[in-house]
Design a protein around this motif. Structure first.
Motif, mmCIF file in Angstrom:
data_model
loop_
_atom_site.group_PDB
_atom_site.id
_atom_site.type_symbol
_atom_site.label_atom_id
_atom_site.label_comp_id
_atom_site.label_asym_id
_atom_site.label_seq_id
_atom_site.Cartn_x
_atom_site.Cartn_y
_atom_site.Cartn_z
ATOM 1 N N ALA A 6 -0.578 2.478 1.843
ATOM 2 C CA ALA A 6 -1.502 1.827 0.657
ATOM 3 C C ALA A 6 -0.687 0.934 0.142
ATOM 4 N N LEU A 39 -6.372 5.911 -4.383
ATOM 5 C CA LEU A 39 -5.835 5.398 -3.406
ATOM 6 C C LEU A 39 -5.035 6.715 -2.949
ATOM 7 N N PRO A 44 -2.559 8.628 1.729
ATOM 8 C CA PRO A 44 -1.376 7.716 2.567
ATOM 9 C C PRO A 44 -0.256 8.375 2.490
ATOM 10 N N LEU A 47 2.332 5.119 -1.133
ATOM 11 C CA LEU A 47 1.337 3.899 -1.977
ATOM 12 C C LEU A 47 2.650 2.906 -2.718
ATOM 13 N N LEU A 98 -3.717 -0.031 3.886
ATOM 14 C CA LEU A 98 -4.927 -0.001 2.819
ATOM 15 C C LEU A 98 -4.570 -0.923 1.653
ATOM 16 N N LEU A 112 -13.277 3.875 -0.146
ATOM 17 C CA LEU A 112 -11.859 3.971 0.708
ATOM 18 C C LEU A 112 -11.749 4.815 1.902
#
Length: 198
Positions: A6, A39, A44, A47, A98, A112
Motif C-alpha cells: 500500500a 490501509l 498489506p 505501507l 493499493l 478498500l
C-alpha cells in the motif's frame, strides 16, 4: 487478495486550503493517521507513506505505526513525483499496489477491501465517483506499476490508461467524490461531522 503493498500519498502542501489537510482530525485522530490505519487494517505487506510539505508534523502524527516513511524532496512538482518516490521505496515487488490519499474523509475499510476484492483478477481497479469523476483509491497491477515513471508534474493516475493498452475495472463509490481542497469544502466536512471542529 494474497499479497499486496500500500502507498499513502501525504506530500501535498494544501495551498488552497491554507493549512495541511493531513493534520485535520477525525475523532481526535489526524487525518493522515486515520487513513494510514485504514490501509494497515486491510493487511498489506508494507505501507509506504510519502511526505513532503509539513513532513515533520506529519511524521509525528504517524509515530508508532508499522510504516515506511519516505520524504519526497520534489513534492511541489505535483503528484507524479510522489507516486514515483513511493514506488521506488517499494523496490521491484511483483505485487498489486493499493494507493490512497489524505483528502477523502469518507473513505472506509470497506471501500478498500471491496477494491482489493475486485482486483483479484490481476486488473487495475479505479474508484469512480460519478460520470466524470474517478481516481483514488486505486489498485495497480504489477504490470501497470512501471508506467508510473512516465507520469510528470501534476498528472494523475488516469493518464496510465489513456493509451488504451489496458482498461481498468471500476469500483463505484460516489461518496468518495467529496474531498477537502478548499476552506469551503472543509466547512462542509465539519458540518457533516466527517472532520472535527477546531
Amino acid at each position: 487478495m494474497k499479497r499486496y503493498s500500500a502507498l499513502l500519498l501525504a506530500a501535498g502542501g494544501s495551498t488552497r486550503l491554507g493549512r495541511p489537510k493531513q493534520l485535520l482530525t477525525v475523532n481526535g485522530v489526524p487525518l493522515v493517521r486515520h487513513i494510514a490505519e485504514l490501509l494497515l487494517a486491510t493487511g498489506p505487506e508494507r505501507l509506504v507513506v510519502v511526505t513532503g510539505g509539513a513532513a515533520a508534523r506529519i511524521s509525528q502524527a504517524l509515530a508508532g505505526l508499522d510504516i515506511v516513511l519516505v520524504q519526497n524532496d520534489n513534492w511541489e512538482t505535483g503528484m507524479a513525483s510522489s507516486l514515483q518516490c513511493g514506488y521506488r521505496a517499494l523496490g521491484a515487488d511483483p505485487a498489486p499496489l493499493l494507493i490512497a490519499g489524505t483528502d477523502q474523509p469518507r473513505l472506509t475499510c470497506d471501500h478498500l477491501r471491496a477494491l482489493l476484492k475486485q482486483g483479484e483478477q490481476h486488473r487495475d481497479v479505479v474508484a469512480v465517483y460519478g460520470e466524470e469523476g474517478r481516481g483514488i483509491p486505486v489498485l495497480l497491477s504489477p504490470a501497470t506499476q512501471p508506467h508510473l515513471a512516465d507520469l510528470q508534474g501534476d498528472t494523475g493516475l488516469r493518464q496510465l490508461w489513456k493509451n488504451g493498452a489496458t482498461t481498468p475495472a471500476f469500483f463505484h463509490a460516489p461518496e468518495l467524490g467529496f474531498d477537502i481542497d478548499t476552506p469551503e469544502q472543509l466547512d462542509a466536512a465539519i458540518r457533516a461531522g466527517w472532520i472535527d471542529q477546531d
